[in-house]
Write a protein that holds these residues in place. Sequence first.
Motif, PDB file in Angstrom:
ATOM      1  N   THR A 133      13.978 -25.777  14.879  1.00 38.85           N
ATOM      2  CA  THR A 133      14.447 -25.631  13.399  1.00 38.85           C
ATOM      3  C   THR A 133      13.898 -24.604  12.894  1.00 38.85           C
ATOM      4  O   THR A 133      12.604 -24.184  12.919  1.00 38.85           O
ATOM      5  CB  THR A 133      14.037 -26.954  12.572  1.00 38.85           C
ATOM      6  N   PRO A 134      14.534 -23.526  11.868  1.00 37.07           N
ATOM      7  CA  PRO A 134      13.636 -22.332  11.331  1.00 37.07           C
ATOM      8  C   PRO A 134      12.908 -22.912  10.289  1.00 37.07           C
ATOM      9  O   PRO A 134      12.853 -23.739   9.665  1.00 37.07           O
ATOM     10  CB  PRO A 134      15.192 -21.718  10.679  1.00 37.07           C
ATOM     11  N   ASN A 135      11.643 -22.103  10.202  1.00 30.70           N
ATOM     12  CA  ASN A 135      10.690 -22.421   9.526  1.00 30.70           C
ATOM     13  C   ASN A 135      10.906 -21.750   8.265  1.00 30.70           C
ATOM     14  O   ASN A 135      10.123 -20.717   7.950  1.00 30.70           O
ATOM     15  CB  ASN A 135       9.349 -22.088  10.104  1.00 30.70           C
ATOM     16  N   LEU A 136      11.881 -22.486   7.388  1.00 32.25           N
ATOM     17  CA  LEU A 136      12.268 -21.837   6.090  1.00 32.25           C
ATOM     18  C   LEU A 136      11.805 -22.846   4.855  1.00 32.25           C
ATOM     19  O   LEU A 136      11.872 -24.186   5.183  1.00 32.25           O
ATOM     20  CB  LEU A 136      13.748 -21.754   6.058  1.00 32.25           C
ATOM     21  N   HIS A 137      11.617 -22.392   3.900  1.00 39.12           N
ATOM     22  CA  HIS A 137      11.183 -23.204   2.830  1.00 39.12           C
ATOM     23  C   HIS A 137      11.905 -22.750   1.598  1.00 39.12           C
ATOM     24  O   HIS A 137      12.169 -21.646   1.191  1.00 39.12           O
ATOM     25  CB  HIS A 137       9.765 -22.750   2.287  1.00 39.12           C
ATOM     26  N   PHE A 138      12.735 -23.878   1.124  1.00 38.54           N
ATOM     27  CA  PHE A 138      13.955 -23.586   0.311  1.00 38.54           C
ATOM     28  C   PHE A 138      13.147 -24.015  -1.100  1.00 38.54           C
ATOM     29  O   PHE A 138      12.730 -25.520  -1.174  1.00 38.54           O
ATOM     30  CB  PHE A 138      15.065 -24.101   0.404  1.00 38.54           C
ATOM     31  N   LEU A 139      12.986 -23.248  -2.114  1.00 43.74           N
ATOM     32  CA  LEU A 139      12.638 -23.587  -3.385  1.00 43.74           C
ATOM     33  C   LEU A 139      13.522 -23.099  -4.493  1.00 43.74           C
ATOM     34  O   LEU A 139      13.917 -21.927  -4.729  1.00 43.74           O
ATOM     35  CB  LEU A 139      11.200 -23.052  -3.781  1.00 43.74           C
ATOM     36  N   ALA A 158      14.967 -28.290  -6.377  1.00 41.49           N
ATOM     37  CA  ALA A 158      14.762 -28.978  -4.963  1.00 41.49           C
ATOM     38  C   ALA A 158      13.766 -28.006  -4.292  1.00 41.49           C
ATOM     39  O   ALA A 158      13.506 -26.788  -4.611  1.00 41.49           O
ATOM     40  CB  ALA A 158      16.133 -28.670  -4.079  1.00 41.49           C
ATOM     41  N   ASP A 159      12.815 -28.758  -3.380  1.00 45.79           N
ATOM     42  CA  ASP A 159      11.874 -28.226  -2.545  1.00 45.79           C
ATOM     43  C   ASP A 159      12.185 -28.861  -1.543  1.00 45.79           C
ATOM     44  O   ASP A 159      11.567 -29.863  -1.137  1.00 45.79           O
ATOM     45  CB  ASP A 159      10.500 -28.329  -3.359  1.00 45.79           C
ATOM     46  N   VAL A 160      12.442 -27.907  -0.209  1.00 43.10           N
ATOM     47  CA  VAL A 160      12.831 -28.601   0.990  1.00 43.10           C
ATOM     48  C   VAL A 160      11.985 -27.392   2.169  1.00 43.10           C
ATOM     49  O   VAL A 160      12.242 -26.432   1.909  1.00 43.10           O
ATOM     50  CB  VAL A 160      14.350 -28.175   1.241  1.00 43.10           C
ATOM     51  N   LYS A 161      11.263 -28.137   2.972  1.00 48.00           N
ATOM     52  CA  LYS A 161      10.592 -27.704   3.810  1.00 48.00           C
ATOM     53  C   LYS A 161      11.377 -28.161   5.330  1.00 48.00           C
ATOM     54  O   LYS A 161      11.056 -29.230   5.724  1.00 48.00           O
ATOM     55  CB  LYS A 161       9.075 -28.047   3.972  1.00 48.00           C
ATOM     56  N   PHE A 195      16.637 -34.828  -9.671  1.00 46.74           N
ATOM     57  CA  PHE A 195      17.825 -34.649 -10.522  1.00 46.74           C
ATOM     58  C   PHE A 195      17.589 -34.980 -11.965  1.00 46.74           C
ATOM     59  O   PHE A 195      17.254 -35.925 -12.743  1.00 46.74           O
ATOM     60  CB  PHE A 195      18.719 -36.095 -10.158  1.00 46.74           C
ATOM     61  N   LYS A 196      17.755 -33.777 -12.619  1.00 47.50           N
ATOM     62  CA  LYS A 196      17.567 -33.755 -14.226  1.00 47.50           C
ATOM     63  C   LYS A 196      18.572 -34.267 -15.043  1.00 47.50           C
ATOM     64  O   LYS A 196      18.532 -34.965 -15.872  1.00 47.50           O
ATOM     65  CB  LYS A 196      17.200 -32.250 -14.586  1.00 47.50           C
ATOM     66  N   SER A 197      19.794 -34.204 -14.438  1.00 46.26           N
ATOM     67  CA  SER A 197      21.073 -34.918 -15.104  1.00 46.26           C
ATOM     68  C   SER A 197      22.273 -34.743 -14.177  1.00 46.26           C
ATOM     69  O   SER A 197      22.464 -33.769 -13.632  1.00 46.26           O
ATOM     70  CB  SER A 197      21.276 -33.997 -16.439  1.00 46.26           C
TER      71      SER A 197
END
Length: 425
Positions: free
Chosen positions: A161-167, A208-211, A221-223
């Motif tokens: 799994t790629p060591n990516l951090h999606f922010l 979203a904050d995904v590791k 989910f704001k709305s």
Amino acid sequence: MLEKKHIEATTKKKSNNKIILIILSYFGKFLKILIGSWLFLIIFCGIAAQFYGFRHWAIRNLLLIVNKELDSNLAIDDMTFDNNGNIVIEKVVINKLNDTIANINRIELDISLLDLIDNRIKVNYLNLANSKLNFEYNIKDSTWNFEHIIKKSQDTIQKQTPNLHFLVKNFNLYNSEIKINKPDFKVSTNIFNPLNALYSNCNISLDADVKLVQNEYKVTFKSINFTEKFSQSNLKSFKAKVNLNRQFIQVNDFELESNNSKLSMDIRIDNFDILGNGNKDINKSFLVLDLKSKQFEPKYINLFTTLGFNVKKIDELNFTANGSFDDISIHKAELKFANSFLNFNASLQNIIKGNELKYYVDITNSKLITNDLSKILPDISFNNIKFNAIKINQIIGEGTVEGITTKLDFESDFGTMYGDAYFGF
């Protein structure tokens, strides 16, 4: 109903985790395409990029390169920059044969390039306006159509799994339509089914904050609001903070408003691997729930089990609960409808099995008006009940979807009553 969903989830070859990784992988690849396009236009186009004729030539040649890497066809009408240098893309269409997977009228993107050095993809905002998204599931090969957007790798070696951090900050989907069709996932036609749905007037705003390596997913989910055509559901507002990983699912500040119903709750489920194949023994999972609702629609319960009888809208419902999915205890429950109110504790067994549902209820310090009961339980006859109202000292009930056996201690128009009774549904 829930049993069917659980069996399906645990027998599928592909896990929910894989689908999430596929989506994020595609998102990452498309970001690279967009970033590359951005750098190409900035460095080589300069002032000429302000002229549509030149941009059209550059985009056409760029798409020739990009589409060689795709198992579908990507079309873009125009790509420009706003005054802050952020990407603006007009009319994005993704086709696979005769299947239009995405038709997006406008994309606005602001991304931090320096964060890519640290394997972090940071999106400051991503806006999609007037979109049509179509997600179709193919039973024959057990894949979604979006899995075929990018060509499959010929490398047979399984990669880590790629060591990516999606922010992602400020993702917004405006005035859009989303169609989801999974033919092997069916429920009653009048019940909301998230995997067989047509969402119109759909608006979504989230962070979203995904590791990926850590399998940590945090989404605020704001709305969210939409109208679902098949079930005629109207979601006016939805908010929640979701935190999930391989050990637990936690939802805080959940607020939902649909039609005239309002629902708020906090929930945590431990020992349930939603990112893998799920927990094969669902009873090993543990649920903690705190729920508050006004104008509650009991038809939502049919998403999980079969009530066996019709229940109309409840003015107010509050309770806390804990236990497994199949055996749960309810504490400090308060139920109000019209001039009646109930205070009770309860337990539910065989929830997953639906028609084998068993329940135990202990009601104390409550009041019931016969006319209120007739309105909230229209399928049950109360003709044999001769009193207008009862004050409940205690009622203990134990039953199934077919009927309930009770021990009674209450006061009515005719005085104090106690004893045993049976009510069939």
